[in-house]
Motif scaffolding. Sequence first.
Motif, PDB file in Angstrom:
ATOM      1  N   MET A   1       0.827  -1.208   0.000  1.00  0.00           N
ATOM      2  CA  MET A   1       0.000   0.000   0.000  1.00  0.00           C
ATOM      3  C   MET A   1       0.861   1.258   0.000  1.00  0.00           C
ATOM      4  SD  MET A   1      -3.183  -0.790   2.562  1.00  0.00           S
ATOM      5  CE  MET A   1      -4.501  -1.922   2.076  1.00  0.00           C
ATOM      6  N   ASP A   2       1.907   1.241   0.807  1.00  0.00           N
ATOM      7  CA  ASP A   2       2.777   2.418   0.886  1.00  0.00           C
ATOM      8  C   ASP A   2       3.485   2.713  -0.436  1.00  0.00           C
ATOM      9  OD1 ASP A   2       2.169   2.999   3.512  1.00  0.00           O
ATOM     10  OD2 ASP A   2       3.738   1.692   4.321  1.00  0.00           O
ATOM     11  N   GLN A   3       3.573   1.707  -1.295  1.00  0.00           N
ATOM     12  CA  GLN A   3       4.268   1.877  -2.566  1.00  0.00           C
ATOM     13  C   GLN A   3       3.408   2.535  -3.644  1.00  0.00           C
ATOM     14  OE1 GLN A   3       5.652  -2.037  -3.622  1.00  0.00           O
ATOM     15  NE2 GLN A   3       6.945  -2.221  -1.793  1.00  0.00           N
ATOM     16  N   ILE A   4       2.083   2.574  -3.428  1.00  0.00           N
ATOM     17  CA  ILE A   4       1.216   3.050  -4.503  1.00  0.00           C
ATOM     18  C   ILE A   4       0.541   4.387  -4.207  1.00  0.00           C
ATOM     19  CG2 ILE A   4       0.757   0.729  -5.368  1.00  0.00           C
ATOM     20  CD1 ILE A   4      -1.903   0.775  -3.960  1.00  0.00           C
ATOM     21  N   ILE A   5       0.747   4.951  -2.995  1.00  0.00           N
ATOM     22  CA  ILE A   5       0.228   6.287  -2.716  1.00  0.00           C
ATOM     23  C   ILE A   5       1.355   7.145  -2.141  1.00  0.00           C
ATOM     24  CG2 ILE A   5      -2.121   5.478  -2.285  1.00  0.00           C
ATOM     25  CD1 ILE A   5      -1.587   5.961   0.689  1.00  0.00           C
ATOM     26  N   PRO A   6       1.299   8.464  -2.342  1.00  0.00           N
ATOM     27  CA  PRO A   6       2.394   9.334  -1.886  1.00  0.00           C
ATOM     28  C   PRO A   6       2.508   9.434  -0.371  1.00  0.00           C
ATOM     29  CG  PRO A   6       0.585  10.636  -2.774  1.00  0.00           C
ATOM     30  CD  PRO A   6       0.292   9.215  -3.115  1.00  0.00           C
ATOM     31  N   GLU A   7       1.355   9.378   0.354  1.00  0.00           N
ATOM     32  CA  GLU A   7       1.403   9.478   1.806  1.00  0.00           C
ATOM     33  C   GLU A   7       1.689   8.117   2.429  1.00  0.00           C
ATOM     34  OE1 GLU A   7      -1.409  10.000   0.098  1.00  0.00           O
ATOM     35  OE2 GLU A   7      -2.075  12.078   0.298  1.00  0.00           O
ATOM     36  N   LYS A   8       2.076   8.154   3.700  1.00  0.00           N
ATOM     37  CA  LYS A   8       2.262   6.929   4.454  1.00  0.00           C
ATOM     38  C   LYS A   8       1.015   6.688   5.292  1.00  0.00           C
ATOM     39  CE  LYS A   8       5.431   4.566   7.608  1.00  0.00           C
ATOM     40  NZ  LYS A   8       5.561   3.401   6.713  1.00  0.00           N
ATOM     41  N   PHE A   9       0.584   5.426   5.367  1.00  0.00           N
ATOM     42  CA  PHE A   9      -0.617   5.108   6.118  1.00  0.00           C
ATOM     43  C   PHE A   9      -0.363   5.190   7.613  1.00  0.00           C
ATOM     44  CE2 PHE A   9      -2.085   2.987   2.191  1.00  0.00           C
ATOM     45  CZ  PHE A   9      -3.322   3.599   2.108  1.00  0.00           C
ATOM     46  N   ASP A  10      -1.348   5.722   8.337  1.00  0.00           N
ATOM     47  CA  ASP A  10      -1.309   5.780   9.795  1.00  0.00           C
ATOM     48  C   ASP A  10      -2.534   5.039  10.316  1.00  0.00           C
ATOM     49  OD1 ASP A  10      -1.225   6.314  12.468  1.00  0.00           O
ATOM     50  OD2 ASP A  10      -1.031   8.480  12.279  1.00  0.00           O
TER      51      ASP A  10
END
Length: 374
Positions: A85-94
């Motif tokens: 998931m972190d590889q496909i969106i600019p933000e990091k998930f929290d």
Amino acid sequence: MNNRSAFIWAAILAIILAGCWDQRLLKEHSLVLAIGYDRTNDEKILKTVTFPKSNRGGGQQSLPLNDSKVLSQTGDTVKYAENHMDQIIPEKFDNSKAKVIFLGKQLASHGIFPTLDSIYRDLRGPLNATLAVFDGKAKDALSAKTGESMLVSDVYSELLDSAEDAGITKNENVQSACPIILSEGKDLVLPYVSLKQDKLPNVKGLALFNGDRFTGTLNIKETSMFLILSDQKPKGTTLNLKISSDKKKHEKNFVNIAVRGNKRNIKVNVKNGQIHAKVNVKLEVEIDEYAIDHLNEEKEVKDLSRRIENKLNKIAKKTLAKMQEANNDSLGLGEKVQAYHHSTWKKNDWKKVYPEIPIEAAFHVKIIRHGIIN
């Protein structure tokens, strides 16, 4: 200003303006508010998350309050799926602010602890998130219809809270579930949720667990009975009971009661190595609806109490049978055997013994109020 004063002020400003070494800027993260975990046919983990859409495009028009994204990724483990998931969106998930976590039926049947393990090891894991089992794929749960101003996470959070207040489910969060899963003498129950045909969320009752595996369910009426037997004392528990079948008018065969007080006592006896359990319950109830009337007469009140007791005993018998069939000891009978009959506990494998032991329930009902109309 002399050099010494300048140095002191510089030191003070340095302390004030230093900031925190582990700060996390909101603009750099996507706040995950609901999570779903599923098991795929090739035994991988499918993680689904919902998070509010950002409005960083600079436009004048603001996004609707309930506008959110749904994203799914597959991995061999939970962390592997998160990395995708972190590889496909600019933000990091929290994930730390997640309000609810859904466990798909297939995944729950294989065991939930390996999935929750990654949360327990994470310093910022969502320990306060409410756990629930979804009747189907957890991914579908996050596609539920919501109101004009509500996120799907808020819909489920409020639904589960109100269901618990009404005495039709029992909530556990990630943190409170852990010691129950690891206990040898008690089992877990979680809310059991589905979607109606119109995609509106629906609480169906309770999901029963043996260890960390989902093994059975209780419907709404059986769930209310379980809460009474487990001494949860829910404030809003009501039961609609069919106490006869010989009345010409259909509605006269029923009574609706509201539980206003309950005392429960569990006795576990061991004789000649045989374990027997009995659950005694004293209920104080209010009559919410009873079409036959005549409750100003003591004889009628006593007769109605007896009919209610008989019906509750039957529901309790069915509820306990379903729990034993699912090998779910959420009443904690094993803990009592372990504490008060330790030699018997050591001689037996509780998971093999529990489904076969006799468990009896006995109700004593006292009608304390029957409304302003007799």
